[in-house]
Design a protein around this motif. Structure first.
Motif, short mmCIF file in Angstrom:
data_model
loop_
_atom_site.label_atom_id
_atom_site.label_comp_id
_atom_site.label_asym_id
_atom_site.label_seq_id
_atom_site.Cartn_x
_atom_site.Cartn_y
_atom_site.Cartn_z
N LEU A 129 0.76 -1.25 0.19
CA LEU A 129 -0.03 0.15 -0.05
C LEU A 129 0.86 1.18 0.01
O LEU A 129 0.60 2.25 -0.65
N ARG A 130 1.88 1.04 0.68
CA ARG A 130 2.84 2.41 0.71
C ARG A 130 3.69 2.44 -0.89
O ARG A 130 3.56 3.82 -1.41
N LEU A 131 3.74 1.39 -1.53
CA LEU A 131 4.33 1.46 -2.70
C LEU A 131 3.46 2.05 -3.97
O LEU A 131 3.66 2.93 -4.68
N ARG A 132 1.93 1.86 -3.34
CA ARG A 132 0.76 2.52 -4.21
C ARG A 132 0.58 3.67 -3.82
O ARG A 132 -0.18 4.67 -4.29
N LYS A 133 1.36 4.39 -2.69
CA LYS A 133 0.99 5.68 -2.23
C LYS A 133 -0.35 5.88 -1.74
O LYS A 133 -1.08 6.81 -2.20
N ALA A 134 -0.97 4.79 -1.17
CA ALA A 134 -2.40 4.75 -0.63
C ALA A 134 -2.39 5.74 0.59
O ALA A 134 -1.60 6.21 1.22
N ASP A 135 -3.65 6.37 0.54
CA ASP A 135 -3.81 7.31 1.73
C ASP A 135 -3.58 6.59 2.98
O ASP A 135 -4.13 5.37 3.24
N PRO A 136 -2.72 7.07 4.04
CA PRO A 136 -2.56 6.57 5.15
C PRO A 136 -3.68 5.92 5.95
O PRO A 136 -3.55 5.08 6.62
N ARG A 137 -4.62 6.73 6.02
CA ARG A 137 -5.80 6.33 6.62
C ARG A 137 -6.45 4.99 6.22
O ARG A 137 -6.84 4.10 6.85
N GLU A 138 -6.54 4.94 4.64
CA GLU A 138 -6.80 3.76 4.12
C GLU A 138 -6.05 2.68 4.55
O GLU A 138 -6.54 1.52 4.47
N ARG A 139 -4.59 3.10 4.34
CA ARG A 139 -3.77 1.91 4.54
C ARG A 139 -3.81 1.25 5.90
O ARG A 139 -3.93 -0.01 6.08
N GLU A 140 -3.91 2.04 6.85
CA GLU A 140 -4.04 1.66 8.30
C GLU A 140 -5.34 0.82 8.61
O GLU A 140 -5.36 -0.19 9.10
N GLU A 141 -6.44 1.29 7.91
CA GLU A 141 -7.94 0.20 7.81
C GLU A 141 -7.61 -0.89 7.22
O GLU A 141 -8.19 -1.86 7.59
N ARG A 142 -6.96 -1.10 6.01
CA ARG A 142 -6.78 -2.41 5.43
C ARG A 142 -5.94 -3.26 6.02
O ARG A 142 -6.11 -4.15 6.33
N VAL A 143 -4.73 -2.45 6.64
CA VAL A 143 -3.92 -3.46 7.30
C VAL A 143 -4.46 -3.96 8.44
O VAL A 143 -4.31 -5.37 8.83
#
Length: 243
Positions: A129-143
């Motif tokens: 998700l970081r490599l895709r530069k996903a929104d931090p909040r979206e990344r935390e929720e998905r993780v």
């Protein structure tokens, strides 16, 4: 834009999934070396994988399983034949298109786990998700969602060295799902685990296929695990001998 024009630009585009298999392999050949020393890893392999199925690939060491997985995953190219994944013919893609396909539509799980030792479980899952530069909040929720899905919500802050082998493979499965892939490719994902833990990991993969709506192609030599698959393909000397 047509599929052909998109393929020429090196970009993988979604195709109409109605009635189409997730994977179609047609008359695939792959050899290594030349002349009398050539090794024929695959000899005219053909099969389809319907969407939403978990298909197990079995065969002895040297039967061509890893070669086949690498070809379906766009990590290698066949000498002859055609591979279509999610409506996209791989041979029509340039390197950028293959990278995009692997990033956006495929998830890989390996026997060796492949986790980054200095990162926590949550950070490892979040790498794609970081490599895709996903929104931090979206990344935390998905993780958080994925760690809960694989039963490791309470281990998010632990590093791989603090986890058991089965837990590390669960983190690897969660990481493979981070970008919502349509196809999971797993090469002997239970090979480093004891029988009980391996069965639990395979049952998790079975549950993930159902809950996440993904398709999975899993190479395994463990007879106990084959019973969890929707279908079993057997490779022998580079050929499909049983479906």
């Amino acid at each position: 834009m047509s599929e052909n024009s998109s393929a020429q630009s090196g970009t993988a585009v979604a195709d109409d999934p109605a009635g189409r298999p997730m994977v179609r392999v047609e008359k695939l050949h792959r050899s290594y070396g030349t002349g009398a020393a050539a090794v024929h890893a695959l000899r005219g392999v053909s099969f389809d994988i319907p969407r939403g199925e978990l298909v197990a690939l079995k065969g002895r060491s040297g039967s061509g399983k890893t070669t086949l997985l690498n070809l379906v995953g766009g990590l290698d190219s066949p000498d002859e034949g055609r591979i279509t994944v999610d409506g996209v013919e791989l041979s029509a893609l340039g390197e950028d298109g293959l990278l995009e396909l692997r990033r956006d539509r495929l998830g890989f799980i390996f026997q060796s786990f492949g986790l980054i030792p200095i990162l926590s479980a949550a950070e490892n899952v979040g790498v794609p998700l970081r490599l895709r530069k996903a929104d931090p909040r979206e990344r935390e929720e998905r993780v958080a969602l994925l760690l809960a899905l694989v039963g490791l919500a309470d281990h998010a802050a632990q590093r791989p060295g603090e986890l058991s082998g089965g837990q590390q493979q669960r983190v690897a499965i969660a990481r493979a799902l981070a970008n919502r892939p349509k196809l999971l490719i797993a090469d002997e994902p239970t090979g480093q685990l004891d029988a009980e833990t391996g069965l639990a990991v395979m049952e998790l993969l079975r549950a993930v296929v159902r809950s996440e709506g993904v398709t999975a192609l899993v190479a395994t030599h463990d007879p106990q695990l084959l019973g969890l698959a929707d279908r079993v393909l057997e490779l022998r000397d580079g050929e499909i001998v049983e479906q």
